[in-house]
Design a protein around this motif. Structure first.
Motif, short mmCIF file in Angstrom:
data_model
loop_
_atom_site.label_atom_id
_atom_site.label_comp_id
_atom_site.label_asym_id
_atom_site.label_seq_id
_atom_site.Cartn_x
_atom_site.Cartn_y
_atom_site.Cartn_z
N THR A 74 0.83 -1.20 0.00
CA THR A 74 0.00 0.00 0.00
C THR A 74 0.87 1.25 0.00
O THR A 74 0.58 2.23 -0.72
N LEU A 75 1.93 1.26 0.79
CA LEU A 75 2.85 2.40 0.82
C LEU A 75 3.42 2.67 -0.56
O LEU A 75 3.47 3.83 -1.02
N LYS A 76 3.83 1.64 -1.26
CA LYS A 76 4.40 1.81 -2.60
C LYS A 76 3.36 2.33 -3.59
O LYS A 76 3.68 3.12 -4.48
N GLN A 77 2.11 1.90 -3.42
CA GLN A 77 1.05 2.41 -4.30
C GLN A 77 0.87 3.91 -4.11
O GLN A 77 0.67 4.65 -5.09
N ILE A 78 0.94 4.35 -2.87
CA ILE A 78 0.79 5.78 -2.59
C ILE A 78 1.96 6.57 -3.20
O ILE A 78 1.77 7.64 -3.80
#
Length: 308
Positions: free
Chosen positions: A74-78
């Motif tokens: 999720t962090l990488k998607q952001i």
């Protein structure tokens, strides 16, 4: 730009593109873990080591390996959203170092029902037949998840071929727009979860009589068009086992699924077949969960050497 601004933009960009249950998972990740840690950071100052420190803290808080890896995704998607939509120069292809699984947490031993306990459940059902108890028996014979048995309709069951089709799941999720929970009916979470599962002929004989008065769109565990949600069904299951059947214990509802899989493996079913019947995305998932069962199966095989 502050991280919380980018994160909120990214989240709202997902509305209408992913399932409600996925949005709910993102919402809870942001609320419980990501925003409290990253909220005031300037996104353009982000470095790979910041993420490494983040996951290290999450392990210290006792989160599982899967949960932490989901947070990384999720962090990488952001961050990718920040690059694509705001042309920010931040790293997104970094690879983090994870501790070995046995250093994170000790794997809990699977709780399963004994053969005698399973027989007592089925015997009680035969003496006190009901649609709700039928659902528990079906799970013992098919390994369905609780959301899958709650969403099972009679149209999903073929009494000619002794097969049932998993087409939907029922789940109570957090509604991001209100912060309150709601019940949703949706397709299974993965392509593999949408599957056909065979059941024994003795169960088919029982299902025939229960199906007779029902319309095809009726839910199996209610015998009507009324939905029974997982939370309600868990409470029923616990009361059934402890107070009606009189078992000395009640393991989690998911333990019925573990019992089914362990029984298949110890009786010689190959892991690929078991993985398909459970709806796992990969065989490695099945092997990881049922290591003990596969070991017992291998021991049985070893005992047959030079027996003839």
């Amino acid at each position: 730009m502050k991280f919380d601004v980018i994160a909120q933009e990214w989240f709202h960009s997902k509305v209408g593109l992913v399932k409600d249950s996925t949005l709910s998972a993102y919402y809870q990740q942001l609320r419980s873990h990501i925003l409290p840690y990253w909220k005031d950071m300037d996104v353009e100052s982000f470095k790979k080591n910041d993420a490494q420190l983040f996951i290290g803290q999450k392990f210290q808080e006792g989160l599982s390996m899967k949960t932490v890896k989901d947070l990384e995704i999720t962090l990488k998607q952001i961050l990718l959203y920040a690059v694509d939509e705001h042309d920010m120069n931040v790293p997104t292809a970094f690879k983090l170092k994870y501790p070995t699984a046995n250093l994170v947490s000790k794997k809990e031993e699977l709780q399963i029902y004994s053969l005698d306990e399973q027989r007592r459940i089925v015997q009680y059902f035969r003496e006190h037949p009901s649609y709700r108890t039928l659902g528990v028996v079906i799970v013992i014979c098919t390994g369905l998840r609780i959301g899958e048995i709650c969403g099972l309709r009679w149209s999903d069951i073929s009494l000619e071929s002794n097969m049932l089709q998993v087409n939907r799941t029922v789940e109570r999720i957090v509604d991001y727009s209100t912060g309150k929970t709601k019940v949703v009916i949706q397709s299974p979470k993965t392509i593999n979860s949408q599957r056909s599962v065979p059941f024994p002929s003795w169960l088919a004989d029982i299902l025939i009589s229960f199906a007779a008065p029902c319309r095809s769109d009726y839910y199996v565990i209610s015998g009507s068009d009324k939905l029974i949600e997982p939370r309600t069904y868990r409470n029923y299951y616990r009361n059934l086992l402890l107070n009606k059947i009189g078992l000395s214990r009640c393991i989690k509802f998911h333990g019925l699924r573990h019992t089914y899989a362990s029984t298949l493996i110890t009786n010689g079913a190959d892991v690929k077949t078991v993985s398909t019947m459970l709806g796992h995305s990969t065989v490695s998932t099945t092997l990881d969960i049922y290591t003990h069962s596969t070991l017992e199966s291998r021991r049985k095989c070893a005992e047959t050497i030079l027996m003839k």
